[in-house]
Write a protein that holds these residues in place. Structure first.
Motif, PDB file in Angstrom:
ATOM      1  N   LEU A 253       0.453  -1.035   0.153  1.00 16.77           N
ATOM      2  CA  LEU A 253      -0.216  -0.443  -0.448  1.00 16.77           C
ATOM      3  C   LEU A 253       0.565   1.521  -0.189  1.00 16.77           C
ATOM      4  N   SER A 254       2.024   0.779   0.363  1.00 14.25           N
ATOM      5  CA  SER A 254       3.026   2.427   0.045  1.00 14.25           C
ATOM      6  C   SER A 254       3.751   3.032  -0.696  1.00 14.25           C
ATOM      7  N   THR A 255       3.026   2.041  -1.939  1.00 17.80           N
ATOM      8  CA  THR A 255       3.317   2.504  -3.418  1.00 17.80           C
ATOM      9  C   THR A 255       1.992   2.411  -4.397  1.00 17.80           C
ATOM     10  N   ASP A 256       1.120   2.559  -3.532  1.00 18.98           N
ATOM     11  CA  ASP A 256      -0.584   2.770  -3.940  1.00 18.98           C
ATOM     12  C   ASP A 256      -1.121   4.195  -3.830  1.00 18.98           C
ATOM     13  N   PRO A 257      -1.256   4.928  -5.222  1.00 24.80           N
ATOM     14  CA  PRO A 257      -1.065   5.937  -5.132  1.00 24.80           C
ATOM     15  C   PRO A 257      -2.620   6.759  -4.946  1.00 24.80           C
ATOM     16  N   GLY A 258      -3.629   5.487  -4.349  1.00 24.09           N
ATOM     17  CA  GLY A 258      -4.937   5.855  -3.911  1.00 24.09           C
ATOM     18  C   GLY A 258      -4.075   6.828  -2.436  1.00 24.09           C
TER      19      GLY A 258
ATOM     20  N   ASP B 287       4.901  21.326  -0.496  1.00 26.28           N
ATOM     21  CA  ASP B 287       5.951  22.515  -1.336  1.00 26.28           C
ATOM     22  C   ASP B 287       6.874  21.969  -1.943  1.00 26.28           C
ATOM     23  N   ALA B 288       7.954  21.672  -1.150  1.00 26.39           N
ATOM     24  CA  ALA B 288       9.389  21.348  -1.398  1.00 26.39           C
ATOM     25  C   ALA B 288       9.308  19.916  -2.517  1.00 26.39           C
ATOM     26  N   VAL B 289       8.314  19.390  -2.860  1.00 24.08           N
ATOM     27  CA  VAL B 289       8.152  18.521  -3.957  1.00 24.08           C
ATOM     28  C   VAL B 289       7.122  18.083  -5.003  1.00 24.08           C
ATOM     29  N   GLY B 290       6.566  19.612  -4.317  1.00 20.27           N
ATOM     30  CA  GLY B 290       6.014  20.220  -6.218  1.00 20.27           C
ATOM     31  C   GLY B 290       4.421  19.589  -5.957  1.00 20.27           C
ATOM     32  N   GLU B 291       3.593  19.048  -4.597  1.00 12.73           N
ATOM     33  CA  GLU B 291       2.689  18.645  -4.851  1.00 12.73           C
ATOM     34  C   GLU B 291       1.230  19.083  -4.997  1.00 12.73           C
ATOM     35  N   ARG B 292      -0.144  19.552  -5.467  1.00 11.94           N
ATOM     36  CA  ARG B 292      -0.450  20.454  -5.946  1.00 11.94           C
ATOM     37  C   ARG B 292      -1.847  20.276  -5.060  1.00 11.94           C
TER      38      ARG B 292
ATOM     39  N   ASP C  95       4.227  14.475  -6.230  1.00 10.98           N
ATOM     40  CA  ASP C  95       5.139  15.444  -7.282  1.00 10.98           C
ATOM     41  C   ASP C  95       3.797  16.634  -7.705  1.00 10.98           C
ATOM     42  N   SER C  96       4.183  17.083  -8.441  1.00 10.03           N
ATOM     43  CA  SER C  96       3.878  17.633  -9.374  1.00 10.03           C
ATOM     44  C   SER C  96       2.749  16.765 -10.297  1.00 10.03           C
ATOM     45  N   ALA C  97       3.534  15.890 -10.993  1.00  7.91           N
ATOM     46  CA  ALA C  97       2.919  14.682 -12.044  1.00  7.91           C
ATOM     47  C   ALA C  97       2.691  13.371 -10.674  1.00  7.91           C
TER      48      ALA C  97
ATOM     49  N   GLU D 123      13.957   8.116  -1.555  1.00  7.87           N
ATOM     50  CA  GLU D 123      14.231   9.392  -2.538  1.00  7.87           C
ATOM     51  C   GLU D 123      13.653  10.633  -1.969  1.00  7.87           C
ATOM     52  N   LEU D 124      13.371  11.110  -0.869  1.00  7.20           N
ATOM     53  CA  LEU D 124      13.161  11.821  -0.377  1.00  7.20           C
ATOM     54  C   LEU D 124      13.820  12.758  -1.189  1.00  7.20           C
ATOM     55  N   PHE D 125      15.014  13.061  -0.948  1.00  2.00           N
ATOM     56  CA  PHE D 125      15.841  13.732  -0.543  1.00  2.00           C
ATOM     57  C   PHE D 125      16.713  13.649  -1.619  1.00  2.00           C
ATOM     58  N   ASP D 126      16.768  12.853  -2.716  1.00  2.00           N
ATOM     59  CA  ASP D 126      16.956  13.431  -3.697  1.00  2.00           C
ATOM     60  C   ASP D 126      16.134  13.876  -5.066  1.00  2.00           C
ATOM     61  N   ASN D 127      14.772  14.161  -4.521  1.00  2.62           N
ATOM     62  CA  ASN D 127      14.103  14.902  -4.767  1.00  2.62           C
ATOM     63  C   ASN D 127      14.179  16.260  -5.999  1.00  2.62           C
TER      64      ASN D 127
END
Length: 708
Positions: free
Chosen positions: A281-286, A656-661, A682-684, A692-696
């Motif tokens: 579930l950690s990789t589920d976008p829902g 804001d840091a990763v571009g979430e809307r 992220d924005s997409a 991967e957060l701190f390599d974003n």
């Protein structure tokens, strides 16, 4: 609502004033509004005062005059250090009085004499007896802490707590000398490949350490971690918990419980089977599925609970349970009862924690009660590890916890603390420009009189638990420690009234407990408030909150140089969409779709465009962006704009840091929007995990802009 107080009877107004109920208020548009007679009567009833008729009002006024004389001592005395304070003592007229103070053991202990002042107050006849009043002078050199005043008179002994609070909460060493900055995160949304579908305390520790080492951050502000229900369905909102004192075991990392490593193969397999359900579930976008996660995690934790603990581990668990006392036992009992009745209506006797039924069930459900106490011990241990990781990474503050305004009306605190929570009303907010229909948060408020009668101990115990492993604490809606908007049951959010609290006591105790914990206090002082409140908080050393979009002067954005120094300054807040969404006007579109606007959408949209353009003009005039800037450049420029303020702390939304809307929460909604269930992306709309957060790239770019 009546337009003037002429519609409100004078005796009713006098009674309301006596009990801190405010008959009028200024709305967000600057209009002076008055509440109705019906609202005043209902709010007074919630305070235990019958104002249902003119005769009852007169009787209640007389009772209010006599009530202090019925008690030898006030229920509690809260004073600032060094203050001169006199305490009234009510005894049989002419009876001798002796008094002493038992000093808080944490402040050195011992016994101090208390002298009687030469003050004459005429006796009063109360309930057919003549009562005299003596006056005690408290020593002005009492140390900070929770002391006990003891009075003896003609064989009768009475006692009350004397709480000595700091005049001002000073910033810890190293904080405030240079500005600190940190990330603001909704922990449940920040997941890793190792977590089970919800960001957990191990993720928190890793995120904090990496934020410190790789970004130079000084804190991570997270959502409230207060406990939810012990069985699905779980309330998604972290701001509507069952208790504010204890932690949601949903955030536990099962694999980090020491006993897990020593399980036999069969039991270990049971845990792995549950992980196979939840970890993907950690990789589920829902939307985040707390119910599935907790169902799996609870089974796994029950397996670990059944495993033997070492003698030292068992002793530490027993010590934790003893230290947390009756509050933990009551919370764990409520959890066991909730499981026992399996979501069915509770019998009336079960609603009374002192009933014979509850006493019997405490015995029958003893193992489940121990299980829920054990979960809290694990959470305490993993919270300590997260704070330790944050400080070892180099953060000056570490974890900044968030304290919600209140609790679920059917939760553990509402069950166990009925003597200090008002009944028949809920907390909310009058209409404002962002919630034009007002808000009803459905939470029972503290009873001012009930808190005082309890010596503020429930409030103190709650603060102590939240502050145990915190470098700072954010108080959501800190104005609620001064006054709260009470809404009578069955009425709309517009039909409430403000009820005042003893802010000197509540803020003082907050400062005392924070000082003992070495923590900074930030008050979220947004929305409708009385101007003097901010000055008071500043004088007490409580930081305020400055949000870029809300700071205005003469209908223009306030220059950040004019912000307060003692503040946490941010571009946005969790009740707004992330900055990218806000710039696009998505907050207007969303409120329109959900039917939350009371003005024409065209007007609201035009106002939002004008507000946005004003801000774009500001950053352009300051040379923070060039011609035709990208969304990322605007977001970074807005954060650099906030950095030009004198605020001692600056917060950066992880969204804001990763571009979430997408917004995490839309105030004024429940099921209409997936509040508090939006995973970090992220924005997409690609998920962003802790791994991967701190390599974003977008986060790295924003951090570079901040540090430059």
């Amino acid at each position: 609502m009546p337009e003037t107080t002429a519609a409100l009877p004078e005796p009713l107004l006098a009674l309301a004033a006596r009990h801190g109920v405010v008959p009028d208020f200024w709305d967000f548009g600057g209009g002076h509004r008055f509440v109705s007679t019906e609202t005043l009567v209902s709010v007074l009833a919630a305070l235990g005062v019958d104002a249902s008729s003119p005769e009852r009002v007169d009787l209640a006024l007389a009772e209010a005059e006599d009530e202090p004389w019925r008690h030898v001592l006030p229920p509690v005395v809260v004073v600032r250090e060094g203050a001169t304070v006199q305490v009234p003592v009510h005894v049989e007229d002419g009876a001798p009085v002796t008094a002493h103070l038992e000093v808080d053991p944490e402040a050195g202990g011992g016994r101090r004499p208390v002298e009687q002042a030469d003050v004459y107050v005429p006796p009063r006849t109360v309930d057919g007896r003549t009562v005299g009043r003596a006056t005690l002078d408290l020593p002005t050199d009492l140390p900070l802490g929770w002391h006990t005043l003891v009075v003896d008179s003609d064989g009768t002994r009475a006692a009350c707590e004397v709480v000595v609070t700091p005049g001002r909460l000073e910033l810890p060493a190293g904080v405030g000398e240079t500005r600190g900055w940190g990330l603001m995160a909704q922990l449940y949304s920040v997941r890793s490949h190792q977590s089970w579908g919800v960001g957990d305390l191990a993720d928190l520790g890793e995120m904090a350490w990496l934020a410190a080492r790789r970004c130079g951050a000084d804190f991570v502000l997270i959502n409230p971690l207060h406990a939810a229900e012990p069985m699905p369905p779980l309330t998604p909102s972290p701001y509507l918990p069952t208790t504010r004192r204890f932690v949601n075991p949903l955030y536990l990392r099962v694999e980090d419980v020491p006993e897990t490593a020593y399980l036999p193969v069969a039991e270990r397999s049971l845990i792995e089977w549950q992980a196979e359900v939840a970890r993907p579930l950690s990789t589920d976008p829902g939307p985040i599925d707390r119910d599935t996660v907790w169902a799996a995690k609870r089974v796994a934790l029950e397996v670990v609970y059944a495993a033997p603990r070492s003698a030292a581990r068992q002793a530490r668990f027993a010590a934790f349970r003893a230290e947390q006392g009756q509050g933990l036992e009551d919370f764990a009992t409520w959890c066991a009862l909730a499981e026992h009745f399996e979501g069915q209506p509770w019998p009336a006797e079960a609603d009374d924690r002192g009933s014979e039924l509850v006493a019997r069930l405490r015995t029958e459900l003893a193992d489940r009660i121990t299980f829920h106490c054990w979960l809290q011990w694990l959470a305490d241990d993993q919270l300590a590890a997260a704070q330790r990781a944050a400080r070892e990474g180099g953060m000056r503050l570490g974890i900044m916890h968030d304290l919600a305004v209140g609790v679920h009306p059917e939760g553990a605190d509402s069950w166990s603390m009925r003597d200090v929570l008002a009944q028949g009303v809920s907390v909310g907010a009058p209409p404002d420009m962002y919630n034009q229909q007002g808000q009803d948060w459905s939470q029972p408020p503290w009873s001012p009189q009930g808190l005082a009668r309890a010596g503020y101990r429930p409030y103190r115990d709650m603060l102590r638990t939240v502050l145990r492993h915190a470098g700072a604490i954010r108080i959501d809606h800190v104005i609620g420690l001064f006054r709260l908007w009470w809404i009578p049951r069955g009425r709309g959010a517009q039909e409430g009234a403000y009820v005042r609290y003893d802010h000197e006591a509540l803020i003082g105790i907050l400062c005392l407990e924070a000082q003992r914990a070495g923590a900074v206090v930030i008050g979220e002082d947004l929305g409708v408030f009385e101007p003097w409140v901010r000055d008071y908080l500043t004088d007490r050393g409580v930081l305020g909150t400055s949000v870029l979009w809300f700071e205005r002067e003469d209908d223009q954005p306030m220059p950040p140089e004019n912000y307060r120094r003692l503040a946490l300054a941010t571009v946005t807040t969790h009740d707004l969409p992330p900055t990218a969404g806000y710039l696009a006007g998505e907050h207007v579109d969303l409120r329109d779709q959900l039917g939350l606007l009371t003005e024409p959408v065209e007007k609201v949209r035009a106002d939002a465009r004008a507000e946005r353009q004003q801000m774009l003009d500001v950053i352009a005039q300051r040379g923070l962006v060039g011609a035709d800037p990208s969304e990322r450049q605007v977001v970074e420029a807005l954060h650099r704009l906030v950095l030009s303020s004198p605020a001692v702390l600056v917060g950066v939304s992880l969204a804001d840091a990763v571009g979430e809307r997408r917004a995490q929460n839309q105030p004024g909604t429940d099921q209409e929007y997936p509040n508090w269930r939006v995973p970090l992306a992220d924005s997409a709309q690609r998920l962003v995990l802790v791994d991967e957060l701190f390599d974003n790239p977008r986060l790295r770019s924003l951090v570079a802009a901040l540090r430059h």
